[in-house]
Design a protein around this motif. Sequence first.
Motif, PDB file in Angstrom:
ATOM      1  N   VAL A 178       0.850  -1.205   0.000  1.00  0.00           N
ATOM      2  CA  VAL A 178       0.000   0.000   0.000  1.00  0.00           C
ATOM      3  C   VAL A 178       0.878   1.246   0.000  1.00  0.00           C
ATOM      4  CG1 VAL A 178      -2.098  -0.892   1.109  1.00  0.00           C
ATOM      5  CG2 VAL A 178      -0.220  -0.102   2.535  1.00  0.00           C
ATOM      6  N   GLY A 179       0.382   2.286  -0.672  1.00  0.00           N
ATOM      7  CA  GLY A 179       1.117   3.560  -0.712  1.00  0.00           C
ATOM      8  C   GLY A 179       0.168   4.677  -1.072  1.00  0.00           C
ATOM      9  N   ASP A 180       0.536   5.900  -0.683  1.00  0.00           N
ATOM     10  CA  ASP A 180      -0.307   7.055  -0.984  1.00  0.00           C
ATOM     11  C   ASP A 180      -0.086   7.468  -2.439  1.00  0.00           C
ATOM     12  OD1 ASP A 180      -1.437   9.589  -1.295  1.00  0.00           O
ATOM     13  OD2 ASP A 180      -1.178  10.050   0.832  1.00  0.00           O
ATOM     14  N   GLN A 181      -1.128   7.289  -3.258  1.00  0.00           N
ATOM     15  CA  GLN A 181      -0.946   7.556  -4.698  1.00  0.00           C
ATOM     16  C   GLN A 181      -0.855   9.044  -4.996  1.00  0.00           C
ATOM     17  OE1 GLN A 181      -4.036   7.594  -3.654  1.00  0.00           O
ATOM     18  NE2 GLN A 181      -5.227   8.847  -5.066  1.00  0.00           N
ATOM     19  N   LEU A 182      -1.250   9.896  -4.038  1.00  0.00           N
ATOM     20  CA  LEU A 182      -1.120  11.339  -4.284  1.00  0.00           C
ATOM     21  C   LEU A 182       0.294  11.822  -3.965  1.00  0.00           C
ATOM     22  CD1 LEU A 182      -4.584  12.528  -2.926  1.00  0.00           C
ATOM     23  CD2 LEU A 182      -3.829  12.479  -5.311  1.00  0.00           C
ATOM     24  N   LEU A 183       1.036  11.041  -3.161  1.00  0.00           N
ATOM     25  CA  LEU A 183       2.427  11.403  -2.853  1.00  0.00           C
ATOM     26  C   LEU A 183       3.362  10.681  -3.821  1.00  0.00           C
ATOM     27  CD1 LEU A 183       2.113  11.689   1.009  1.00  0.00           C
ATOM     28  CD2 LEU A 183       2.947  13.470  -0.511  1.00  0.00           C
ATOM     29  N   TRP A 184       3.865   9.480  -3.458  1.00  0.00           N
ATOM     30  CA  TRP A 184       4.792   8.797  -4.373  1.00  0.00           C
ATOM     31  C   TRP A 184       4.137   8.435  -5.705  1.00  0.00           C
ATOM     32  CZ3 TRP A 184       9.549   9.457  -4.742  1.00  0.00           C
ATOM     33  CH2 TRP A 184      10.390   9.539  -3.638  1.00  0.00           C
ATOM     34  N   GLY A 185       2.807   8.294  -5.696  1.00  0.00           N
ATOM     35  CA  GLY A 185       2.126   7.913  -6.944  1.00  0.00           C
ATOM     36  C   GLY A 185       1.904   9.074  -7.890  1.00  0.00           C
ATOM     37  N   ALA A 186       2.193  10.315  -7.460  1.00  0.00           N
ATOM     38  CA  ALA A 186       1.926  11.451  -8.355  1.00  0.00           C
ATOM     39  C   ALA A 186       2.804  12.655  -8.075  1.00  0.00           C
ATOM     40  CB  ALA A 186       0.447  11.828  -8.265  1.00  0.00           C
ATOM     41  N   SER A 187       2.621  13.311  -6.909  1.00  0.00           N
ATOM     42  CA  SER A 187       3.251  14.630  -6.734  1.00  0.00           C
ATOM     43  C   SER A 187       4.733  14.571  -6.350  1.00  0.00           C
ATOM     44  CB  SER A 187       2.476  15.444  -5.684  1.00  0.00           C
ATOM     45  OG  SER A 187       2.524  14.805  -4.435  1.00  0.00           O
ATOM     46  N   GLU A 188       5.124  13.596  -5.537  1.00  0.00           N
ATOM     47  CA  GLU A 188       6.494  13.606  -5.008  1.00  0.00           C
ATOM     48  C   GLU A 188       7.568  13.437  -6.104  1.00  0.00           C
ATOM     49  OE1 GLU A 188       7.267  14.702  -2.226  1.00  0.00           O
ATOM     50  OE2 GLU A 188       9.296  14.011  -1.827  1.00  0.00           O
ATOM     51  N   PRO A 189       7.390  12.519  -7.065  1.00  0.00           N
ATOM     52  CA  PRO A 189       8.407  12.429  -8.128  1.00  0.00           C
ATOM     53  C   PRO A 189       8.524  13.740  -8.919  1.00  0.00           C
ATOM     54  CG  PRO A 189       7.003  10.484  -8.161  1.00  0.00           C
ATOM     55  CD  PRO A 189       6.362  11.452  -7.213  1.00  0.00           C
ATOM     56  N   LEU A 190       7.416  14.473  -9.068  1.00  0.00           N
ATOM     57  CA  LEU A 190       7.461  15.745  -9.804  1.00  0.00           C
ATOM     58  C   LEU A 190       8.191  16.804  -8.978  1.00  0.00           C
ATOM     59  CD1 LEU A 190       3.828  16.023 -11.266  1.00  0.00           C
ATOM     60  CD2 LEU A 190       5.777  14.741 -12.136  1.00  0.00           C
ATOM     61  N   ARG A 191       7.896  16.852  -7.680  1.00  0.00           N
ATOM     62  CA  ARG A 191       8.569  17.812  -6.792  1.00  0.00           C
ATOM     63  C   ARG A 191      10.077  17.576  -6.811  1.00  0.00           C
ATOM     64  NH1 ARG A 191      10.637  18.804  -1.745  1.00  0.00           N
ATOM     65  NH2 ARG A 191      10.785  16.595  -1.256  1.00  0.00           N
ATOM     66  N   ARG A 192      10.473  16.312  -6.771  1.00  0.00           N
ATOM     67  CA  ARG A 192      11.901  15.987  -6.736  1.00  0.00           C
ATOM     68  C   ARG A 192      12.565  16.280  -8.083  1.00  0.00           C
ATOM     69  NH1 ARG A 192      13.110  12.455  -2.236  1.00  0.00           N
ATOM     70  NH2 ARG A 192      14.632  11.318  -3.479  1.00  0.00           N
ATOM     71  N   MET A 193      11.805  16.111  -9.175  1.00  0.00           N
ATOM     72  CA  MET A 193      12.352  16.463 -10.492  1.00  0.00           C
ATOM     73  C   MET A 193      12.577  17.971 -10.559  1.00  0.00           C
ATOM     74  SD  MET A 193      13.325  15.226 -13.329  1.00  0.00           S
ATOM     75  CE  MET A 193      14.353  16.423 -14.200  1.00  0.00           C
ATOM     76  N   LEU A 194      11.609  18.728 -10.048  1.00  0.00           N
ATOM     77  CA  LEU A 194      11.751  20.191 -10.041  1.00  0.00           C
ATOM     78  C   LEU A 194      12.982  20.589  -9.227  1.00  0.00           C
ATOM     79  CD1 LEU A 194      10.611  23.018 -10.656  1.00  0.00           C
ATOM     80  CD2 LEU A 194       9.174  22.818  -8.630  1.00  0.00           C
ATOM     81  N   LYS A 195      13.178  19.918  -8.081  1.00  0.00           N
ATOM     82  CA  LYS A 195      14.341  20.239  -7.238  1.00  0.00           C
ATOM     83  C   LYS A 195      15.649  19.966  -7.970  1.00  0.00           C
ATOM     84  CE  LYS A 195      14.788  20.333  -2.962  1.00  0.00           C
ATOM     85  NZ  LYS A 195      14.985  20.086  -1.533  1.00  0.00           N
ATOM     86  N   LEU A 196      15.660  18.876  -8.759  1.00  0.00           N
ATOM     87  CA  LEU A 196      16.874  18.577  -9.543  1.00  0.00           C
ATOM     88  C   LEU A 196      17.176  19.706 -10.520  1.00  0.00           C
ATOM     89  CD1 LEU A 196      16.558  14.803 -10.522  1.00  0.00           C
ATOM     90  CD2 LEU A 196      18.421  15.871  -9.242  1.00  0.00           C
ATOM     91  N   LEU A 197      16.110  20.298 -11.083  1.00  0.00           N
ATOM     92  CA  LEU A 197      16.308  21.355 -12.077  1.00  0.00           C
ATOM     93  C   LEU A 197      16.733  22.680 -11.458  1.00  0.00           C
ATOM     94  CD1 LEU A 197      13.271  20.795 -14.506  1.00  0.00           C
ATOM     95  CD2 LEU A 197      15.663  20.194 -14.885  1.00  0.00           C
TER      96      LEU A 197
END
Length: 370
Positions: free
Chosen positions: A350-369
């Motif tokens: 089980v996992g929160d699809q709004l965090l790791w399933g959607a927003s968190e990978p985008l937030r971390r990509m933005l941080k990389l940029l």
Amino acid sequence: MKTVGFIGWRGMVGSVLIKRMIKKKDFDNINAIFFSTSQYGETINHFSIKNKFLTLENAYDFKKLYELDIILTCQGSEYTNKVYFKLRQMGWKGYWIDAASNLRTLKESLIVLDPINLKDIKQKLNLGIKTFVGCNCTVSLMLMAIGSLFKNNLIDWIFISTYQAASGAGSKFMKELILQMGYISQNISSFINNSSINIIDIERQISKYMNDPYFPKKNFHVPLINSLIPWIDKKIKNTNQTKEEWKGQFETNKILNTKKIIPIDGTCVRIPTLRSHSQSFTIKLNKNLSVNNVNNIILNSNKWVKIIPNNFDDTINYLTPSSVSGKLNIHVGRIKKLNIDKNCFSIFSVGDQLLWGASEPLRRMLKLLI
Ligand SMILES: NC(=O)c1ccc[n+]([C@@H]2O[C@H](COP(=O)([O-])OP(=O)(O)OC[C@H]3O[C@@H](n4cnc5c(N)ncnc54)[C@H](OP(=O)(O)O)[C@@H]3O)[C@@H](O)[C@H]2O)c1
């Protein structure tokens, strides 16, 4: 300082993203501009960025969009289709980060989930790739849970049964499930408190209310409460799969850059929970590993994975959508070797699809940029 435009931030994925960015002080390092397709001109007054209340810009103002260094959108496929290609044709060279699915199949895009493909992300950035898209929610959650089995080349194939929350379909759908809960609860409260009414009669009454013409089901078309819907997204032409099921194999193999396709299939099911997706994996390994081996490989994959011991108390308390909602933790349990084949395992996660399933990978990509 980079200028970043946020589109779709009012929705579920977007609002979870913004909350987390405020918490992590990500706005300190960017010049943020907020857009809306419906409320432009209005001022946001329920939160401020750098002590300023922001006025919303028109998400279809191409002149404004063209000036941005980075666009992060959680608005949905329709918006992406209308804006992305036109903006690129206009010669816009900025970075586009997207939660929607439609750019995932493009050659020029990279699917991002940095705990899995950080090396690839860095390589593609150096090569000049500028379009980064989050995975499908169940694919992200699967890779966060059992990605180490893939990385160690241990998987022959996987069959997945999903149990996906109403919020996975968008805010209108989640609201409708809550309305359905309220409709049933209002109508049967007098029966529940009456000890002379048989429980089966109450169940019949509930079925009657679910089928009455005023029952709220405009979005789901059918009652989700007291039921489930074993169909998510549209049908894939000339197959028996839905698009949600198709994404499992395509996106996993794309993100892992596999030389030989790992077969993945499943049945995706919407269930009447509000938030967080659950999945049951049946996995054929290419080796006869022990349960302990598999536990250790999974445990060492990333810091968010928590192994839930295979017993009643831990399972009912920690292997549930409610135990992970609002958290980054990915819970993995019921790890067992199947009687049918010594190389086959079943695993539940089980996992929160709004965090790791959607927003968190985008937030971390933005941080990389930035
Ligand atoms: N939900 C998930 O679990 C999930 C997971 C992975 C990927 N995705 C993808 O992410 C994208 C966005 O999904 P979502 O679930 O966040 O969509 P959503 O909640 O339905 O929001 C999308 C947009 O709808 C508009 N909107 C209209 N009425 C609204 C209201 N009452 N409350 C909030 N927003 C309202 C807002 O845009 P305006 O401000 O422009 O009106 C908002 O940005 C989709 O492409 C989806 O496939 C979603």
